[in-house]
Design a protein around this motif. Structure first.
Motif, PDB file in Angstrom:
ATOM      1  N   SER A 158       0.832  -1.222   0.030  1.00  0.00           N
ATOM      2  CA  SER A 158      -0.021  -0.252  -0.098  1.00  0.00           C
ATOM      3  C   SER A 158       0.878   1.065  -0.181  1.00  0.00           C
ATOM      4  CB  SER A 158      -0.916  -0.024   1.249  1.00  0.00           C
ATOM      5  OG  SER A 158      -1.653   1.102   1.307  1.00  0.00           O
ATOM      6  N   LEU A 159       0.844   1.972  -0.760  1.00  0.00           N
ATOM      7  CA  LEU A 159       1.793   3.129  -1.071  1.00  0.00           C
ATOM      8  C   LEU A 159       1.099   4.560  -0.846  1.00  0.00           C
ATOM      9  CD1 LEU A 159       3.302   2.327  -4.834  1.00  0.00           C
ATOM     10  CD2 LEU A 159       3.891   1.505  -2.247  1.00  0.00           C
ATOM     11  N   ALA A 160       1.786   5.235  -0.040  1.00  0.00           N
ATOM     12  CA  ALA A 160       1.483   6.608   0.270  1.00  0.00           C
ATOM     13  C   ALA A 160       0.177   6.843   0.897  1.00  0.00           C
ATOM     14  CB  ALA A 160       1.425   7.483  -0.765  1.00  0.00           C
ATOM     15  N   GLY A 161       0.087   6.100   1.795  1.00  0.00           N
ATOM     16  CA  GLY A 161      -1.244   5.570   2.848  1.00  0.00           C
ATOM     17  C   GLY A 161      -1.148   5.671   4.150  1.00  0.00           C
ATOM     18  N   ALA A 162      -1.873   4.997   4.969  1.00  0.00           N
ATOM     19  CA  ALA A 162      -1.542   5.033   6.508  1.00  0.00           C
ATOM     20  C   ALA A 162      -0.181   4.372   6.705  1.00  0.00           C
ATOM     21  CB  ALA A 162      -2.863   4.028   6.943  1.00  0.00           C
ATOM     22  N   GLY A 163       0.285   4.940   7.949  1.00  0.00           N
ATOM     23  CA  GLY A 163       1.691   4.363   8.372  1.00  0.00           C
ATOM     24  C   GLY A 163       2.797   5.029   7.684  1.00  0.00           C
ATOM     25  N   SER A 164       2.444   6.024   6.844  1.00  0.00           N
ATOM     26  CA  SER A 164       3.663   6.904   6.151  1.00  0.00           C
ATOM     27  C   SER A 164       3.106   8.110   6.241  1.00  0.00           C
ATOM     28  CB  SER A 164       3.688   6.180   4.905  1.00  0.00           C
ATOM     29  OG  SER A 164       2.796   6.887   4.036  1.00  0.00           O
ATOM     30  N   PRO A 165       4.152   9.169   5.857  1.00  0.00           N
ATOM     31  CA  PRO A 165       3.828  10.642   6.002  1.00  0.00           C
ATOM     32  C   PRO A 165       2.669  11.033   5.184  1.00  0.00           C
ATOM     33  CG  PRO A 165       6.073  10.337   5.865  1.00  0.00           C
ATOM     34  CD  PRO A 165       5.565   8.950   5.488  1.00  0.00           C
ATOM     35  N   SER A 166       2.512  10.385   3.817  1.00  0.00           N
ATOM     36  CA  SER A 166       1.210  10.735   3.011  1.00  0.00           C
ATOM     37  C   SER A 166       0.738  12.139   3.147  1.00  0.00           C
ATOM     38  CB  SER A 166       0.331   9.642   3.206  1.00  0.00           C
ATOM     39  OG  SER A 166      -0.141   9.494   4.642  1.00  0.00           O
ATOM     40  N   VAL A 167      -0.345  12.040   3.718  1.00  0.00           N
ATOM     41  CA  VAL A 167      -1.196  13.445   3.843  1.00  0.00           C
ATOM     42  C   VAL A 167      -0.638  14.418   4.772  1.00  0.00           C
ATOM     43  CG1 VAL A 167      -3.559  12.520   3.517  1.00  0.00           C
ATOM     44  CG2 VAL A 167      -2.449  12.463   5.905  1.00  0.00           C
ATOM     45  N   LEU A 168       0.522  14.134   5.558  1.00  0.00           N
ATOM     46  CA  LEU A 168       1.155  15.151   6.142  1.00  0.00           C
ATOM     47  C   LEU A 168       2.438  15.751   5.378  1.00  0.00           C
ATOM     48  CD1 LEU A 168       1.300  13.655   9.908  1.00  0.00           C
ATOM     49  CD2 LEU A 168      -0.233  15.344   8.851  1.00  0.00           C
ATOM     50  N   ALA A 169       2.501  15.394   4.219  1.00  0.00           N
ATOM     51  CA  ALA A 169       3.526  16.062   3.356  1.00  0.00           C
ATOM     52  C   ALA A 169       3.060  16.015   1.813  1.00  0.00           C
ATOM     53  CB  ALA A 169       4.662  14.870   3.522  1.00  0.00           C
ATOM     54  N   ASN A 170       4.070  16.531   1.152  1.00  0.00           N
ATOM     55  CA  ASN A 170       3.934  16.743  -0.469  1.00  0.00           C
ATOM     56  C   ASN A 170       3.663  15.200  -0.820  1.00  0.00           C
ATOM     57  OD1 ASN A 170       4.190  17.115  -3.109  1.00  0.00           O
ATOM     58  ND2 ASN A 170       6.029  18.082  -3.026  1.00  0.00           N
ATOM     59  N   VAL A 171       2.502  15.014  -1.359  1.00  0.00           N
ATOM     60  CA  VAL A 171       2.004  13.637  -1.768  1.00  0.00           C
ATOM     61  C   VAL A 171       2.867  13.028  -2.991  1.00  0.00           C
ATOM     62  CG1 VAL A 171       0.410  12.216  -2.486  1.00  0.00           C
ATOM     63  CG2 VAL A 171      -0.025  13.679  -0.362  1.00  0.00           C
ATOM     64  N   ILE A 172       3.144  13.825  -3.846  1.00  0.00           N
ATOM     65  CA  ILE A 172       3.880  13.694  -4.990  1.00  0.00           C
ATOM     66  C   ILE A 172       5.292  13.080  -4.723  1.00  0.00           C
ATOM     67  CG2 ILE A 172       4.858  14.277  -7.112  1.00  0.00           C
ATOM     68  CD1 ILE A 172       2.372  15.707  -8.207  1.00  0.00           C
ATOM     69  N   LEU A 173       6.041  13.663  -3.734  1.00  0.00           N
ATOM     70  CA  LEU A 173       7.531  13.227  -3.352  1.00  0.00           C
ATOM     71  C   LEU A 173       7.187  12.158  -2.520  1.00  0.00           C
ATOM     72  CD1 LEU A 173       9.636  16.419  -2.677  1.00  0.00           C
ATOM     73  CD2 LEU A 173       9.145  15.051  -4.958  1.00  0.00           C
ATOM     74  N   CYS A 174       6.057  12.005  -1.780  1.00  0.00           N
ATOM     75  CA  CYS A 174       5.664  10.587  -1.020  1.00  0.00           C
ATOM     76  C   CYS A 174       5.544   9.432  -1.946  1.00  0.00           C
ATOM     77  CB  CYS A 174       4.533  10.912  -0.157  1.00  0.00           C
ATOM     78  SG  CYS A 174       4.633  11.933   1.159  1.00  0.00           S
ATOM     79  N   ALA A 175       4.940   9.749  -3.069  1.00  0.00           N
ATOM     80  CA  ALA A 175       4.833   8.580  -4.014  1.00  0.00           C
ATOM     81  C   ALA A 175       5.977   8.408  -4.541  1.00  0.00           C
ATOM     82  CB  ALA A 175       3.621   9.317  -5.057  1.00  0.00           C
ATOM     83  N   GLU A 176       6.864   9.275  -4.825  1.00  0.00           N
ATOM     84  CA  GLU A 176       8.120   8.743  -5.518  1.00  0.00           C
ATOM     85  C   GLU A 176       8.998   8.110  -4.366  1.00  0.00           C
ATOM     86  OE1 GLU A 176       8.997  12.227  -9.023  1.00  0.00           O
ATOM     87  OE2 GLU A 176       9.725  12.577  -7.100  1.00  0.00           O
ATOM     88  N   GLN A 177       8.874   8.842  -3.252  1.00  0.00           N
ATOM     89  CA  GLN A 177       9.649   7.928  -2.160  1.00  0.00           C
ATOM     90  C   GLN A 177       9.371   6.210  -2.058  1.00  0.00           C
ATOM     91  OE1 GLN A 177       8.934   9.031   1.993  1.00  0.00           O
ATOM     92  NE2 GLN A 177      10.885   9.954   2.069  1.00  0.00           N
ATOM     93  N   HIS A 178       8.008   6.193  -2.213  1.00  0.00           N
ATOM     94  CA  HIS A 178       7.596   4.663  -1.705  1.00  0.00           C
ATOM     95  C   HIS A 178       7.880   3.875  -3.101  1.00  0.00           C
ATOM     96  CE1 HIS A 178       4.667   4.528   1.668  1.00  0.00           C
ATOM     97  NE2 HIS A 178       5.796   4.659   2.122  1.00  0.00           N
ATOM     98  N   VAL A 179       7.678   4.734  -4.317  1.00  0.00           N
ATOM     99  CA  VAL A 179       7.553   3.689  -5.676  1.00  0.00           C
ATOM    100  C   VAL A 179       9.113   3.319  -5.770  1.00  0.00           C
ATOM    101  CG1 VAL A 179       7.442   3.799  -8.127  1.00  0.00           C
ATOM    102  CG2 VAL A 179       5.573   4.366  -6.717  1.00  0.00           C
ATOM    103  N   ASP A 180       9.881   4.277  -5.484  1.00  0.00           N
ATOM    104  CA  ASP A 180      11.412   3.898  -5.783  1.00  0.00           C
ATOM    105  C   ASP A 180      11.940   2.897  -4.888  1.00  0.00           C
ATOM    106  OD1 ASP A 180      11.392   5.871  -7.605  1.00  0.00           O
ATOM    107  OD2 ASP A 180      12.638   7.712  -6.415  1.00  0.00           O
ATOM    108  N   TRP A 181      11.409   2.977  -3.348  1.00  0.00           N
ATOM    109  CA  TRP A 181      11.766   1.952  -2.372  1.00  0.00           C
ATOM    110  C   TRP A 181      11.165   0.650  -3.013  1.00  0.00           C
ATOM    111  CZ3 TRP A 181       9.629  -1.608   0.367  1.00  0.00           C
ATOM    112  CH2 TRP A 181       9.931  -2.365   1.525  1.00  0.00           C
ATOM    113  N   LEU A 182       9.920   0.543  -3.440  1.00  0.00           N
ATOM    114  CA  LEU A 182       9.376  -0.600  -3.948  1.00  0.00           C
ATOM    115  C   LEU A 182      10.279  -1.148  -5.149  1.00  0.00           C
ATOM    116  CD1 LEU A 182       7.104  -2.703  -4.220  1.00  0.00           C
ATOM    117  CD2 LEU A 182       5.768  -1.050  -5.545  1.00  0.00           C
ATOM    118  N   ALA A 183      10.539  -0.404  -6.203  1.00  0.00           N
ATOM    119  CA  ALA A 183      11.118  -0.953  -7.113  1.00  0.00           C
ATOM    120  C   ALA A 183      12.506  -1.496  -6.872  1.00  0.00           C
ATOM    121  CB  ALA A 183      11.541   0.340  -8.160  1.00  0.00           C
ATOM    122  N   ASP A 184      13.201  -0.811  -5.748  1.00  0.00           N
ATOM    123  CA  ASP A 184      14.474  -1.430  -5.315  1.00  0.00           C
ATOM    124  C   ASP A 184      14.338  -2.767  -4.802  1.00  0.00           C
ATOM    125  OD1 ASP A 184      15.834   0.531  -6.394  1.00  0.00           O
ATOM    126  OD2 ASP A 184      16.047   1.806  -4.444  1.00  0.00           O
TER     127      ASP A 184
END
Length: 567
Positions: A456-482
């Motif tokens: 589950s990306l950019a949701g509960a248990g991560s900064p998500s709505v408390l931060a810039n969601v586009i950079l949150c998305a990149e942060q999660h997707v890059d981690w997932l890809a690795d």
């Protein structure tokens, strides 16, 4: 059988039937900012990817939220992808805080530029995902765009697709499951009813109408000034006053855009170190460690900056009540100066929560709207809505407010509502909704024990709505890809969060939130807007930069806290 690597669908198309299960590497659910980048990144790595989106096009929350005044509260230059330098340089934002139509144009441009639509089936919801414990693959079923199925266990096979996927990635967004208020007679209202989260795409003309708006969260505060421009009479029904700060919006000319683009490298570096994913650091000292003149100057600078970052002027604003009161006092002084009637100002100034413990709204002329003769504010705490009768909102004191149109600005079942709609079954047939019945259980906001190869990306248990969601998305997707590359490089079939790691992360998120003032507000961060929802602070409150370091350390350790399952 369709070649899943070349799903040439166009917006609005829905692929309805298959005779057998298609096999893909990854299913991505959602075509918002996170889903789009996930499809791009994973497809680029050579994975066979299928995406599904219930809307008719890309955009996620921006596809649905088309209400008047819908605007991002993160600066346009920052609310944009950073993964491609050419993309950063070629796109021109027209103003400091982009409106919904411009954000949609941007996301459509991204989809076109990277040919992302061909991997999505639009107008189609994923209704279930079930783990095969022998193969550790996920059987994913869709509704084929005609409804049916859901979290109650329906399989959604009528008219839908059935796919087998090694990985299941949910990018469903935190604010995409609309919430309707429990008002007797609401479904019988004789006028027109609209929800800000599902606004008609053709727009709504309120010219000359008597309009009511229920709710003064972000969508209510942003839409009220523009609705007031058209309506003959506007009545705003407020349950809870919220803090809002003028956007300080302005057009961006060519010189401003050149300056932004030239500074992108440093801007992104600072954003990744920050608490909120924007390149603005808090004051180096605590609120009350500086003199009044310096403190007011810092507040003034953030006020002029506009938007949500006012809550991060000083590092202790959300942890120390006297510090918070200093910020709140400056805010109140500025806002009361905008409202002509002191009695109305009394209703619009919150008294039930510290500033920033609910998301500060970014507005354009909201408070000044109440200076207009045809605009009325009704405090539901003083005079609640008793029922809807015909075209009237009937208040507790018996008053009938006759309306032609009713706007429900009542928000979302945030963070978990969109996942709850999908029947996700893991080991032993466990339903994810049941597993999260006392609040979301994740490790790092990414995985849950009992649900291998599901993210589950950019949701509960991560900064998500408390931060810039586009950079949150990149942060999660890059981690997932690795992570997926690591699994394949070492011959692993699956990865699964450990039960102990999940419990420890849930406890850490809870303890971090308890050390702040955030728990003192009845916010949607806590699910307080949904009757019966457990009161659990759902996002990670420790900051975007700190969180990024945590997940990087987990990956660097060989994915400590996860079980890597051999193939």
């Amino acid at each position: 059988m369709r070649d899943v690597r070349d799903n040439n669908t166009e917006p609005g198309d829905a692929v309805n039937t298959v005779d057998a299960a298609d096999a893909v590497d990854v299913v991505v659910v959602g075509a918002g900012v996170t889903g789009l980048y996930a499809v791009h990144k994973l497809r680029e790595m050579g994975y066979r990817v299928r995406g599904f989106e219930r809307g008719a096009d890309v955009g996620g929350v921006w596809y649905w939220n088309r209400y008047p005044g819908a605007r991002c509260d993160v600066e346009s230059a920052d609310y944009s992808y950073s993964f491609d330098e050419e993309l950063q340089q070629e796109w021109d934002w027209s103003e400091k805080y982009a409106t919904q139509p411009e954000i949609m144009r941007y996301l459509s441009h991204v989809a076109d530029r990277f040919d992302l639509r061909r991997s999505f089936t639009f107008g189609t919801s994923v209704v279930s995902a079930e783990l095969d414990e022998e193969t550790l693959r996920w059987t994913v079923r869709t509704d084929g765009g005609i409804g049916g199925g859901g979290a109650d266990g329906g399989d959604g096979r009528v008219g839908g697709e059935v796919l087998s996927a090694r990985f299941c990635v949910f990018a469903v967004g935190c604010l995409s499951s609309t919430h309707l208020p429990s008002v007797p007679g609401l479904d019988t209202f004789a006028g027109a009813t609209y929800h800000t989260g599902e606004w008609p795409h053709e727009g709504v003309d309120f010219t000359g109408l008597r309009v009511g708006v229920i709710g003064t969260g972000s969508s209510g505060i942003q839409s009220v000034p523009l609705i007031a421009d058209q309506a003959a009479q506007l009545t705003v029904f407020q349950r809870s006053a919220n803090y809002s700060i003028p956007a300080g919006n302005r057009p961006l000319d060519e010189a401003a855009r050149r300056e932004l683009k030239a500074g992108y490298a440093e801007r992104r570096r600072l954003a990744r170190l920050s608490g909120g994913g924007s390149p603005f650091m808090t004051h180096p000292r605590r609120t009350l460690e500086v003199g009044e003149q310096e403190r007011r100057a810092a507040f003034a600078k953030r006020w002029e900056l506009g938007g949500v970052l006012y809550s991060k002027t000083f590092p202790d604003q959300l942890t120390d009540l006297p510090a918070n009161e200093a910020a709140r006092g400056y805010w109140e002084e500025k806002v009361r100066a905008r409202i002509d009637n002191p009695a109305v100002a009394d209703l619009l100034v919150p008294t039930d929560h510290p500033i920033g413990t609910k998301r500060i709204v970014t507005d354009s002329g909201y408070y000044e709207t109440y200076n207009r003769a045809h605009v009325r504010l009704v405090s539901l705490r003083e005079n609640a809505i008793e029922r809807i009768d015909g075209q009237a909102v009937v208040l507790a004191d018996g008053e009938r407010v006759e309306l032609d149109a009713l706007v429900l600005a009542t928000g979302f079942d945030a963070m978990t509502g969109s996942l709850d709609r999908i029947a996700v079954r893991g080991r032993g047939g466990r339903l994810l909704k049941d597993d999260w019945s006392a609040g979301p259980r994740t490790y790092l906001g990414l995985g849950t024990d009992g649900f291998p190869n599901l993210f589950s990306l950019a949701g509960a248990g991560s900064p998500s709505v408390l931060a810039n969601v586009i950079l949150c998305a990149e942060q999660h997707v890059d981690w997932l890809a690795d992570c997926l590359a690591h699994l394949d490089a070492h011959g692993y079939a699956a990865i699964e969060a450990g039960a102990r790691a999940v419990e420890e992360w849930v406890a850490e998120c809870r303890e971090r939130a308890a050390a702040t003032l955030m728990m003192s507000a009845d916010s949607w961060y806590l699910g307080a807007n949904i009757p019966g929802k457990p009161r659990v602070f759902m996002p990670f409150v420790g900051g975007f930069g700190a969180y990024g370091q945590i997940i990087a350390d987990v990956a660097g350790s060989g994915y400590k806290g996860f079980e890597l399952i051999p193939g």
